[in-house]
Each structure stands twice: as structure tokens, then as C-alpha cells.
Design a protein around this motif. Structure first.
Motif, mmCIF file in Angstrom:
data_model
loop_
_atom_site.group_PDB
_atom_site.id
_atom_site.type_symbol
_atom_site.label_atom_id
_atom_site.label_comp_id
_atom_site.label_asym_id
_atom_site.label_seq_id
_atom_site.Cartn_x
_atom_site.Cartn_y
_atom_site.Cartn_z
ATOM 1 N N ILE A 1 31.359 31.639 42.649
ATOM 2 C CA ILE A 1 31.014 31.423 44.053
ATOM 3 C C ILE A 1 30.858 29.929 44.265
ATOM 4 O O ILE A 1 30.092 29.279 43.564
ATOM 5 N N ALA A 2 31.579 29.387 45.210
ATOM 6 C CA ALA A 2 31.428 27.975 45.544
ATOM 7 C C ALA A 2 30.672 27.881 46.847
ATOM 8 O O ALA A 2 30.968 28.606 47.798
ATOM 9 N N ILE A 3 29.660 27.013 46.884
ATOM 10 C CA ILE A 3 28.966 26.788 48.148
ATOM 11 C C ILE A 3 28.996 25.298 48.424
ATOM 12 O O ILE A 3 28.793 24.488 47.521
ATOM 13 N N GLY A 4 29.286 24.942 49.644
ATOM 14 C CA GLY A 4 29.354 23.522 49.952
ATOM 15 C C GLY A 4 29.746 23.283 51.387
ATOM 16 O O GLY A 4 29.931 24.224 52.161
ATOM 17 N N ALA A 5 29.851 22.007 51.724
ATOM 18 C CA ALA A 5 30.277 21.622 53.058
ATOM 19 C C ALA A 5 31.800 21.756 53.148
ATOM 20 O O ALA A 5 32.453 22.206 52.206
ATOM 21 N N ARG B 1 19.754 34.241 44.205
ATOM 22 C CA ARG B 1 20.406 35.534 44.081
ATOM 23 C C ARG B 1 21.481 35.553 43.001
ATOM 24 O O ARG B 1 21.637 36.523 42.286
ATOM 25 N N PHE B 2 22.223 34.460 42.883
ATOM 26 C CA PHE B 2 23.392 34.518 42.003
ATOM 27 C C PHE B 2 23.325 33.610 40.774
ATOM 28 O O PHE B 2 24.228 33.652 39.939
ATOM 29 N N GLY B 3 22.281 32.793 40.681
ATOM 30 C CA GLY B 3 22.077 31.975 39.484
ATOM 31 C C GLY B 3 23.287 31.148 39.115
ATOM 32 O O GLY B 3 23.902 30.517 39.960
ATOM 33 N N PRO B 4 23.638 31.158 37.827
ATOM 34 C CA PRO B 4 24.704 30.272 37.361
ATOM 35 C C PRO B 4 26.094 30.659 37.848
ATOM 36 O O PRO B 4 27.054 29.927 37.582
ATOM 37 N N GLN B 5 26.212 31.763 38.551
ATOM 38 C CA GLN B 5 27.539 32.097 39.088
ATOM 39 C C GLN B 5 27.901 31.211 40.269
ATOM 40 O O GLN B 5 29.018 31.231 40.756
ATOM 41 N N ILE B 6 26.890 30.471 40.765
ATOM 42 C CA ILE B 6 27.095 29.594 41.924
ATOM 43 C C ILE B 6 27.443 28.184 41.463
ATOM 44 O O ILE B 6 26.836 27.667 40.529
#
Ligand code: ADP
Ligand code: ZN
Ligand code: ZN
Length: 746
Positions: free
Chosen positions: A314-318, A283-288
Motif C-alpha cells: 500500500i502506498a500512501i502519499g501526495a 491498521r496496516f503496519g509495515p505493509q504501508i
């Protein structure tokens, strides 16, 4: 000349012992006056040497100290920490009783604080500059004369963007051949800053979602309302498995980005949620940017820098991604918020949900903390009921898919009626159906290995780990024992060490045993197994999940790793081999954990077009956690469990802190524990409680004896009591840990 007052800096030195865990004042030399900033790394004289430190305060008021020293130098004019970082770190120090510098460290990518921030990797790349058709033709001409150059051209033609790392190609075809290609002007050598790209999430085949369900629309509009206000608020999104929570997260992030706000998404364990990550990336490509512990240090650093620079928003992680460096942070989403993995089990022992809230509070922008789960923690549910969280329920699956039907099977009855197999007759019948219809099944057992332990049928002896006191787990092929707490290996005994009998037999079962039994009943069926033993290699989680998703296997057997989050539309049957494993655990949350696990694992069935079925095998069929899970009845479970917690004074009605005392000499450990308990007692109010000291359920680990004290009380005073303990002197040979809001009581 105007007599300008001096400037003073409050500095935290980077020495991690509690004695120096406070601010030291230094004079800012006039030459640095216009350069110093809060958050900078500096070198300061400390005792007889120079040490690294961080500026956390600046003031003109004279701290009035004798012999005040000056800052030696500024390491980097760019501050390492923002003011907000420092405020959150100070809050963590208060709350979790950790040194400020360890709390501050959380805001840095691991391993970089001492070094400067220039870890970026400069690499030489080779770029094919011929048209591919032309390259193929010219390559063919080289084939006989210069086979290595031909090989090089082919490698470049296969590479993404027709570009390769120079060092890689040199290794394969030699420097001479690379040079020849460059001289022919077929290939260009360039130097770039390489972005080390972490592994991709799992490919998803989901169709684009055209319209949201009415529950999703409601959730989104509530979230937008919070994003548009200037207050900080939490939403608890309680949606059954498959109700479309992830889609809500994606839309809420879009809404935040539109408003100029950055977002953090926390997932329990990233290697177990490649599908979720994949959906966000799609959904967000390189913005993630993806942050997690399995990344190499370089990869993590690059992802972190992209956030810091604003290239990614956008940061995604544990858990630790809660510290992601986002300037305009306004949204934090915590998926599967009930998971224990959000609590860090080492110093600083923080709870990511609390840190998330603090970050939003300290950050003047904002705004929304969104907690999502199919089985909210009782803490969050209780807060929602009291109106402290906005509660949004999504009680139905998308597209009116039914929740899977289920049966609870009494395994005692099976045995009485002569069935000694690990499969009840019902589970076997359902498995046979699934296999015949070429559908897929998941078999869940919360225990790896072949059998739980070995039992001497003659004398009752059970082999145990000498340093931990827990029974060894028996592993087959090759046969050996393993201690699952300290990792000690022991080769198999031929005879019982107690009575010399040959009748040492496996007792209980683990995932390996299930695999073997499946093979016995269904010799032609393809099986995958996922547990700690099959997932030691890098990316092995991904490979197993991807293979199952591609229908390369019919049955997936696993521990809790298979229970959570996955979306396999082909799965029509879930079998829980023994629902009791977590139920008799020495933990006040045993029922809650059991309910959560059963609900989560049931949620893996029937996510596609064919309705699902769940078989729950148990020796305690009438237990309320199992009964309620069988009915998907969260609220009656929660009500009953909350009543029980209120009666017995457990969270969410009180806060729990744990003091863990360990040492090699049991006597000293016990003495220290008693001493600490007496000190803490002094700070107790009448309705407070101290439990223990007592040996921990794991009373010995890696040759250290373990005792603990539990303190129950209200949030605002618990640290006062603990600090009484911290002031107590005790024998240096023991170690004492303070864990506020402890989740692990083992
Ligand atoms: P949850 O996170 O609550 O378990 P998901 O977000 O994974 O649920 O959604 C389950 C499935 O339903 C996914 O395959 C998703 O693509 C799909 N889905 C979600 N929302 C919709 C919708 N509004 N319409 C159709 N399909 C949807
Ligand atoms: Zn014996
Ligand atoms: Zn051990």
C-alpha cells in the motif's frame, strides 16, 4: 544457418528538449539480443556523444534507416519501467503536451534515473548482547573507571531494540570506548541494510470500530462489487465531514489486499494529514509505504524500493504517489478529491485523478478508483450525475452526531453598531463559553502575517512589491514587509515614501493579528498558530497538531492548514473570521472554493461527544456560496453553480487550457501572445472560445511580465488547437507554457 532477422529498439533519449522528444531506432547487437527488454536503461550513440536512453519498443521489422547505429550497452538488466508505465507516460505526453522522458521520469524515485538503483545504505549497527539487567549491573561497575563506556551502555539501554548506529555512538563516546565494549563481548557490531524510516504519522487514540454504519456498509459492498468485476470503474464517495469515509477507505483496502490487489492512497498534502497517515499505519503496519516530498532522498528511495520489491503493498502519499511501483495495482483511493493539489503546477502538468484512471486502465488487473470528499469537485459531481461514476452518499455523521449549528454574522452590521473588533459579539461570547468550559476552538483566517497591507491614511499610498505589483504583507515583530509571491523582503518605512506622513497604518488582518487580539481578550488562554510562517521547520506541522490534539492549547489559529481533515474531538467551536477572502479572487471557481473551505472548516467542530458550533463572519452574508455552506446544502449549491457554469461555458461543461506567456520585455510578451492567439484561432470550431490574450491577475512576477490565453473547448480537440500554437515560432526571450486542465489561473 538460419538467417534470423535483426532486432531493433525504439529508444527515448534522456535529453529534455522538445526537438529530440521522439523515438530513435537502434540496432540491437546480436550479443545483446537475449538480454534486451522493454523499459531498460541503455547507453546509445547520439550525435557525437553517448547518452542515456530507455527502450520503449522492440521490433524485428526493419525501420529502414540509413546509417542506423547500435545500442552501446545495457545499464541494468532489470528494466526501470514496465510496459504499463510506458503506456501511461505516452498517454501523458499526448494529454499534457510534455516530453515523453519527463512523463517517464515520474515513475522513478527522484534523482535515481541517471544513477543505478543501488542507493541502499549499508550501515554498521551496534547491538547490546547482554541481558539488560546484567548490562545495568556491569555498567554500574564501569561508572567510575570508564565513564564513557558506562555512557555507551546507557545509550544502548535507551535505544529501541537495544541497538544503535555505530557512527552515532562513536561520535558520542569515541572509537576507543566502542571498541572496548566490543572486545568485552558486551556489544556486537553488525552490518545491515538500513531502512531509513520516515516520520511516523500522528498517534491516534481511536477506539476500535466494532460495527459500520449502514452507509459505510453500502459503500463497502459497492466497492467490493467493482473489485470482483474485471472492469475499471470509479466511485464518488460523497460523505459529510465525520461520516466515516476514512474507515471506508481502510476496509476497501483490506478487501483489495484479500483479492491480491495492491493499493495507492492519495491525500492532498501529507504533512497536513498526519492523523490520516497514522490511522493507515496503525491498521496496516509495515505493509504501508509513505511517499512524499518532505522525506529525504534516501528515505524516499527506501520506501519506493519496498513497494517495488513487494514488501509493502500500500502506498500512501501526495500527488506523485500515483506513480508508486506496485505490480498488482488494483485500487486507487483519492481523499479530498476536490483539492487543487492533485494538479501538478510544473511540467508535466498532470492531474493525478486522470493519471490514476489511466494506470488502472493500462493495468490489466483492474479495477477501482475511489474518489472521496465532503465537497466533491463540480467535475466529479457532474460526472456522477451523468452516470459516469458510481455515486455513494453518506449524508450523516457516525453515531448520529449532529452537524454543528452555525450562524452567519454580518460584519457590516457589527461596525454600524459600534463594534470595531475583529470578533463579532457572537463569536466573542462563544469563545468565552469555550474557554470557561475548558473546551477547544479553532479560529480560521485565510491570510497569514499581521495585516494584509499597510495604508497611508493621509494619501492612500499602499507599499507594493516592485517586481510583482502586489501589495506587500506587513509582518510585525520584527517589522518588515514581505512579498508573498516572490519572497522579497523590505524593511519598514518610518514615513510614507509618497507624502512623508507618519500615518502608515495596518489595514486588514492576518493570523498574527488574530493571535494578538485573542491574547488581549483572553490573557490566560494558551494559543497555537499554524500557518506558513510557523511551519517552516521539519515536522513543525506534526508538533503543532499533536500539541493541540493533546490539549496543550485551547485555541488553534490558522490558515487553510487548519481547515482540512483533522479530527480533534475536543473542538466545539469554529470561528471563520472573514469568509470573503476567497470569494473575490479572480478565479471562475471562487464560489466553489469558498463553499468548500467553509464546509471543510465547519467540519472540524463537534466531532466528539459535545455538539459543535460555527460562527461565520462575512461582509457578503447573502452570497449563495456562504448561505449554502451555512445550511450544509451541497446539492443546491452545486445545482446553482452548475447552471452558472453552463451559461458562462466553464468546466465541467467545457475543458479549459491555458497558454502562459512570460518574459522580461512586455512588448515581446504581448506580441507573442497575439501571435499564438491567431495561430490557435485557426483550429477553433464554431462553439469554441479563445479568451484573451490578457495580463494574468499576477501580471508581473519576479521581474517577468505575464500574459495568458484561455481556450475553452471539448476534451478531444483541445490538444489539436494547442499544437497549432506549439508550431508557432516566437522570440526566444519569452517562455510559453501549455497547461491542459489548468486549475491555477493566476
Ligand atoms: P471522515 O473521514 O468522513 O471525516 P472519519 O473516518 O474520520 O470521517 O470518522 C470520524 C470519526 O468517527 C473517527 O474518529 C472514526 O474513528 C469514527 N468512526 C468511523 N466509523 C465509525 C463507526 N462505524 N462507528 C463508530 N465510530 C466510527
Ligand atoms: Zn502618504
Ligand atoms: Zn514580489
Amino acid at each position: 544457418v538460419l538467417n534470423q532477422p535483426h532486432l531493433y529498439a525504439g529508444v527515448i533519449v534522456d535529453i529534455r528538449i522538445s526537438q529530440v522528444d521522439r523515438m530513435f531506432f537502434y540496432l540491437v547487437p546480436e550479443s545483446l539480443r537475449h538480454e534486451v527488454k522493454i523499459g531498460q536503461q541503455v547507453v546509445v550513440p547520439f550525435g557525437k556523444r553517448n547518452v542515456n536512453g530507455y527502450i520503449v519498443e522492440l521490433q524485428e521489422e526493419d525501420p529502414d534507416l540509413e546509417g542506423i547505429k547500435s545500442i552501446h550497452k545495457i545499464c541494468d538488466t532489470n528494466p526501470l519501467f514496465t510496459l504499463q508505465d510506458i503506456l501511461v507516460a505516452k498517454w501523458m505526453k499526448e494529454r499534457y503536451l510534455c516530453p515523453l522522458v519527463t512523463a517517464m521520469q515520474c515513475f522513478q524515485p527522484p534523482g535515481t534515473v541517471r544513477k543505478s538503483l543501488h542507493l541502499e545504505k549499508k550501515v554498521k549497527m551496534l547491538q547490546l548482547i547482554l541481558d539488560p539487567q546484567q548490562a545495568i549491573a556491569l555498567g554500574e561497575q564501569l561508572k567510575a573507571r570508564a565513564p564513557r563506556q558506562y555512557e555507551g551502555i546507557n545509550r544502548l539501554l535507551d535505544a529501541p531494540g537495544y541497538s544503535l548506529l555505530m557512527s552515532g555512538l562513536v561520535k558520542e563516546i569515541g572509537y576507543g570506548s566502542v571498541k572496548a565494549l566490543i572486545e568485552k563481548n558486551w556489544v556486537l557490531a553488525t552490518q545491515t541494510t538500513q531502512r531509513r524510516i520516515p516520520q511516523e504519522g500522528l498517534k491516534t487514540s481511536e477506539a476500535d470500530i466494532s460495527s459500520l454504519t449502514s452507509a459505510q456498509i453500502e459503500a463497502l459492498s459497492q466497492a467490493e462489487k467493482v473489485l470482483d468485476s474485471s472492469e475499471v470503474k470509479s466511485i464518488l464517495l460523497h460523505g459529510v465531514t465525520g461520516s466515516g469515509k476514512t474507515e471506508v477507505y481502510l476496509r476497501v483496502i483490506e478487501a483489495a489486499l484479500k483479492r491480491g490487489l495492491d493499493a495507492i492512497v492519495l491525500v492532498p498534502e501529507i504533512s497536513l494529514t498526519p492523523q490520516t497517515v497514522g490511522r493507515f499505519q496503525k491498521r496496516f503496519g509495515p505493509q504501508i509505504a509513505v511517499l512524499h516530498s518532505r522525506l529525504s532522498q534516501g528515505e524516499r528511495f527506501d520506501e519506493w524500493m519496498r513497494l517495488k520489491n513487494g514488501q509493502a503493498r500500500i502506498a500512501i502519499g501526495a500527488r506523485s504517489a500515483v506513480f508508486a511501483p506496485l505490480a498488482d495495482l488494483g485500487l486507487i483511493i483519492i481523499d479530498e478529491e476536490h483539492e487543487d493539489s492533485y494538479k501538478q503546477d510544473e511540467t508535466p502538468r498532470y492531474q493525478a485523478k486522470e493519471v490514476a484512471w489511466q494506470r488502472l486502465v493500462q493495468n490489466n488487473k483492474g479495477r477501482l478508483l475511489m474518489l472521496g470528499s465532503a465537497t466533491p469537485s463540480l467535475e466529479s459531481y457532474y460526472q456522477a450525475r451523468r452516470g459516469n461514476l458510481i455515486y455513494i452518499s453518506m449524508p450523516e455523521r457516525v453515531e448520529k452526531r449532529p452537524m454543528p449549528a452555525n450562524v452567519i454574522v454580518d460584519m457590516r452590521q457589527e461596525l454600524l453598531e459600534g463594534n470595531r473588533s475583529i470578533f463579532s459579539r457572537q463569536l466573542l461570547a462563544k469563545l468565552t463559553e469555550v474557554v470557561n468550559n475548558q473546551e477547544q476552538a479553532i479560529l480560521f483566517l485565510n491570510r497569514r502575517g499581521f495585516a494584509q497591507f499597510l495604508l497611508c491614511r493621509s494619501c492612500g499610498y499602499i507599499p507594493r512589491c516592485p517586481s510583482c505589483g502586489v501589495s506587500y504583507t506587513y509582518h510585525q515583530r520584527p517589522e518588515y514587509f514581505l512579498c508573498h509571491y516572490c519572497d522579497r523582503h523590505q524593511s519598514m518605512y518610518a514615513h510614507c515614501p509618497e507624502c512623508n506622513s507618519r500615518f502608515l497604518r495596518p489595514f486588514g488582518m492576518g493570523t498574527q493579528k488574530v493571535e494578538e487580539e485573542v491574547a488581549r481578550y483572553f490573557p490566560n488562554v494558551k494559543v497555537l498558530r499554524m500557518d506558513k510562517d510557523t511551519t517552516t521547520a521539519k515536522n513543525s506541522h506534526q508538533k503543532i497538531l499533536q500539541a493541540f490534539s493533546n490539549k496543550e492549547a485551547d485555541i488553534l489559529i490558522g490558515t487553510q492548514m487548519v481547515a482540512k481533515g483533522h479530527d480533534f474531538p475536543g473542538v466545539t467551536l469554529v470561528g471563520v473570521l472573514c469568509a470573503d477572502t476567497a470569494l473575490h479572487f479572480p478565479d471562475y471557481r471562487a464560489s466553489e472554493k469558498t463553499f468548500q473551505l467553509l464546509t471543510q472548516v465547519s467540519g472540524r467542530a463537534g466531532r466528539g461527544n459535545i455538539p459543535g458550533f460555527v460562527v461565520i463572519q462575512t461582509y457578503s452574508p447573502s452570497h449563495y456560496a456562504i448561505q449554502a455552506a451555512g445550511r450544509y446544502d451541497y446539492s443546491s449549491f452545486a445545482q446553482r453553480e452548475l447552471n452558472y457554469r453552463q451559461r458562462t461555458k466553464y468546466p465541467p461543461f467545457v475543458e479549459i487550457a491555458r497558454i502562459l506567456i512570460t518574459g522580461e520585455e512586455e512588448k515581446v510578451v504581448i506580441n507573442t501572445a497575439n501571435q499564438l492567439a491567431i495561430s490557435c484561432q485557426k483550429g477553433l470550431k464554431s462553439d469554441w472560445q479563445i479568451i484573451g490574450p490578457a495580463p494574468c491577475p499576477l501580471s508581473k512576477l519576479k521581474n517577468r511580465f505575464r500574459w495568458h490565453i484561455l481556450i475553452k473547448g471539448d476534451k478531444h480537440d483541445i490538444n489539436r488547437v494547442l499544437s497549432l500554437g506549439m508550431e508557432t515560432d516566437f522570440d526566444m526571450s519569452v517562455s510559453v507554457l501549455y497547461d491542459v486542465g489548468a486549475t491555477s489561473l493566476l
